[in-house]
Scaffold this motif. Structure first.
Motif, mmCIF file in Angstrom:
data_model
loop_
_atom_site.group_PDB
_atom_site.id
_atom_site.type_symbol
_atom_site.label_atom_id
_atom_site.label_comp_id
_atom_site.label_asym_id
_atom_site.label_seq_id
_atom_site.Cartn_x
_atom_site.Cartn_y
_atom_site.Cartn_z
ATOM 1 N N TYR A 166 -9.014 7.563 -4.391
ATOM 2 C CA TYR A 166 -8.973 6.334 -3.608
ATOM 3 C C TYR A 166 -9.820 6.456 -2.350
ATOM 4 C CZ TYR A 166 -4.844 5.670 -6.467
ATOM 5 O OH TYR A 166 -4.002 5.550 -7.536
ATOM 6 N N ILE B 45 -10.595 -1.322 0.232
ATOM 7 C CA ILE B 45 -9.787 -0.336 -0.480
ATOM 8 C C ILE B 45 -10.268 -0.314 -1.920
ATOM 9 C CG2 ILE B 45 -7.464 0.332 -1.205
ATOM 10 C CD1 ILE B 45 -6.467 -1.314 1.245
ATOM 11 N N LEU C 258 0.837 -1.200 0.000
ATOM 12 C CA LEU C 258 0.000 0.000 0.000
ATOM 13 C C LEU C 258 0.872 1.251 0.000
ATOM 14 C CD1 LEU C 258 -2.770 1.339 0.094
ATOM 15 C CD2 LEU C 258 -2.725 1.102 2.580
ATOM 16 N N THR C 259 1.875 1.273 0.838
ATOM 17 C CA THR C 259 2.789 2.418 0.895
ATOM 18 C C THR C 259 3.513 2.591 -0.436
ATOM 19 O OG1 THR C 259 3.075 2.030 3.255
ATOM 20 C CG2 THR C 259 4.689 3.457 2.186
ATOM 21 N N ALA D 106 -1.011 0.493 8.155
ATOM 22 C CA ALA D 106 -1.910 -0.494 7.539
ATOM 23 C C ALA D 106 -1.107 -1.651 6.945
ATOM 24 C CB ALA D 106 -2.778 0.162 6.469
ATOM 25 N N ASP D 107 -0.008 -1.330 6.274
ATOM 26 C CA ASP D 107 0.862 -2.382 5.740
ATOM 27 C C ASP D 107 1.438 -3.234 6.862
ATOM 28 O OD1 ASP D 107 0.829 -2.177 2.919
ATOM 29 O OD2 ASP D 107 2.202 -0.474 2.966
ATOM 30 N N ILE E 182 -10.436 4.373 1.444
ATOM 31 C CA ILE E 182 -10.058 3.326 2.395
ATOM 32 C C ILE E 182 -11.119 3.342 3.479
ATOM 33 C CG2 ILE E 182 -8.329 2.495 4.019
ATOM 34 C CD1 ILE E 182 -6.231 4.030 2.352
ATOM 35 N N VAL F 265 1.109 4.105 -3.065
ATOM 36 C CA VAL F 265 0.928 5.548 -2.879
ATOM 37 C C VAL F 265 2.185 6.282 -3.339
ATOM 38 C CG1 VAL F 265 0.568 7.392 -1.190
ATOM 39 C CG2 VAL F 265 -0.753 5.285 -1.018
ATOM 40 N N THR G 51 -0.638 4.593 5.747
ATOM 41 C CA THR G 51 -0.398 3.448 4.862
ATOM 42 C C THR G 51 0.662 2.509 5.432
ATOM 43 O OG1 THR G 51 1.230 4.635 3.495
ATOM 44 C CG2 THR G 51 -1.079 4.708 2.779
ATOM 45 N N TYR H 279 1.272 8.859 4.494
ATOM 46 C CA TYR H 279 2.290 7.800 4.514
ATOM 47 C C TYR H 279 2.318 7.057 5.846
ATOM 48 C CZ TYR H 279 4.088 9.235 0.004
ATOM 49 O OH TYR H 279 4.203 9.513 -1.329
#
Length: 172
Positions: A96, A89, A20-21, A56-57, A98, A24, A53, A50
């Motif tokens: 986008y 997502i 995900l990071t 979340a990652d 989320i 982005v 993300t 950032y």
């Protein structure tokens, strides 16, 4: 020695891909020229795109990749089922979404007509944070909630950093 070598091959990516990071960041690199890309990069750290993300990652997506072997972000729209609930997502032509398990929503939108990027929370309040003026200038939201003109060259970026970001860093 053979066991060590075999285990290093078997567990070569156990930390995850941080997909995900990286998505982005990859998007950020293609927004416009290098000066706009850097401004968006800075804005995404301030907003904290950032940071969100990466968490979340770290907590969700990398764990799914490691334990299931699936890459949950390979599709444009995806449901990620976790112990905390389902994350959704979705990407669209303009941005986008989320959506968290509790129903909270974060939206990033680009309006091609006004050339404005915005961020909106689940309460619906839209916050414009970057607008293209021409090929050499953008307006970017500063910490006081006002738009600042930034020239898209190294001097313009440096001036923005030192006049708007350094005071924030000094307070930390």
């Amino acid at each position: 020695m053979a066991l060590l070598l075999a285990s290093s091959i078997a567990f070569q990516s156990c930390i995850g891909s941080f997909s995900l990071t990286h998505k982005v960041l990859k998007w950020n690199k293609q927004v416009s020229n290098k000066f706009v890309n850097e401004l968006v990069f800075i804005a995404f750290w301030v907003l904290p795109v950032y940071e969100v993300t990466a968490v979340a990652d770290l907590l969700v997506i990398n764990s799914i990749e490691f334990w299931s072997g699936n890459k949950p972000l390979e599709a444009n729209n995806r449901v990620i089922d976790t112990e905390q609930g389902k994350y959704y997502i979705a990407s669209s032509q303009t941005g986008y979404d989320i959506i968290s398990p509790d129903g909270g929503k974060i939206r990033f939108d680009y309006d091609a007509k006004t050339q404005m990027w915005s961020f909106s929370k689940d309460d619906g309040e839209k916050i414009d944070f970057l607008q293209f003026e021409d090929e050499n200038h953008v307006k970017i939201l500063d910490t006081d909630g006002k738009f600042v003109d930034v020239e898209l060259n190294q001097d313009g970026i440096d001036n923005y950093k030192y006049s708007h970001l350094m005071p924030i860093m000094a307070q930390l």
